[in-house]
Write a protein that holds these residues in place. Structure first.
Motif: not given
Length: 352
Positions: A216-232
């Motif tokens: 429900e918290v995520f639904k208040k935003y228009k988009k959810t971005v998973f930042v998964y950088p190549t260095f991880t």
């Protein structure tokens, strides 16, 4: 204590106490082993202490008797006893020989890198061990050459091995040289076998369930971005379960792998496995006048002691690293098989 030799060519140490005449086998000395003879003798006495076959005050065989009966050099036996003496395990009494001073054992803890949440694990591990356990810590930094060197050089030198592995095809080969009873794998289940001892976290289903608690918290935003950088080096299964969560929750989403393209946009929420990205996020929020938790959201992977104090509090999804360390210590202390998963949980704070 007496010495015997069995039919297979091994030396067997047997302790015989002052009131009973029953010999108890506690050690095999393998002349064909790659482990140096002096180290085998050190390991033998440490194992005997761990199994309570010998205890404080017991006399050890004299240097001369071992040399004479088993064709070992004086330097070999003396070196083993010197190592034990330096570690405080034995003490020497003039004209009487060597005696057990205390039940000291050494454990090797192999971690990937040193980060704040690994420090939590380390302190929980050490603080839950008895004082007679000495812990050596080494880091492989996700490099197989480091991993091989650390483990290969440590064979036969420690009572237990607590190892954080990583995704490389040679890891199982290195681990196959260690007795299952002496080895505990922690954190990630990659390359583990059903027979291994382990204390793991679940980067998939458990992560999904934690995200679902914040649906429900995520639904208040228009988009959810998973930042998964190549260095991880974070397991990719988290990305797969993030996508499953967003699709099941009808959330618009994106997976961003290029850290250089990370830009905070109003009405978007971000999930990141890197604290470096958290720093970028806060910098951009300040520069753009965006309020975390209102204009934008952020969920960080892996709890650290400072995240509850950063800004107005950073929301996290994390396993309990303190519990992981405590369970690993229990494996060492109890000397019993252990297979357990530590749950991944959500902690909501102002940033989301």
């Amino acid at each position: 204590m007496k010495l015997y030799q069995n039919y297979s060519g091994f030396i067997i140490f047997a302790y015989q106490n002052r009131t009973e005449q029953n010999g108890l086998s506690i050690f095999d000395f393998n002349f064909n082993s790659e482990i140096p003879k002096y180290q085998q003798l050190v390991n033998a006495i440490n194992d005997a202490l761990a199994n309570n076959t010998i205890t404080i005050g017991d006399a050890l065989p004299s240097v001369n008797s071992i040399c004479k009966d088993y064709n070992l050099s004086r330097d070999t036996v003396f070196k083993a006893y010197s190592i034990l003496k330096d570690n405080g395990v034995v003490e020497s009494v003039p004209n009487k020989g060597y005696y057990v001073a205390k039940n000291t054992r050494k454990v090797l803890l192999v971690l990937d890198t040193f980060k704040a949440y690994k420090e939590v694990l380390y302190h929980a591990f050490v603080n839950n061990l008895p004082k007679n356990i000495i812990v050596d810590v080494q880091f492989h930094h996700y490099k197989i050459a480091n991993f091989k060197t650390i483990l290969n050089n440590s064979k036969g030198r420690y009572f237990k091995y607590v190892v954080m592995t990583f995704n490389h095809k040679d890891v199982p080969v290195v681990l196959s040289d260690f007795e299952n009873n002496d080895l505990l794998l922690i954190d990630w289940s990659v390359h583990s076998k059903a027979t291994n001892n382990y204390v793991f976290q679940d980067f998939g289903k458990s992560f999904y369930n934690a995200l679902n608690e914040a649906k429900e918290v995520f639904k208040k935003y228009k988009k959810t971005v998973f930042v998964y950088p190549t260095f991880t080096n974070h397991p990719t299964e988290s990305v797969s379960y993030f996508k499953k969560f967003c699709e099941a929750s009808c959330l618009k989403y994106k997976v961003l792998t290029n850290a250089d393209e990370f830009e905070v946009v109003k009405n978007e929420a971000y999930i990141s496995v890197s604290d470096r990205i958290l720093g970028y996020f806060l910098e951009q929020c300040r520069a753009k006048g965006l309020e975390p938790g209102t204009d934008v959201g952020f969920l960080s992977y892996n709890e650290t002691p400072m995240k509850q104090f950063i800004y107005k509090g950073i929301s996290v999804v994390s396993t309990n690293f303190s519990e992981m360390g405590a369970q690993a210590a229990a494996f060492v202390t109890n000397n019993k098989p252990l297979q357990i998963y530590i749950p991944t949980k959500l902690t909501l704070r102002k940033s989301l």
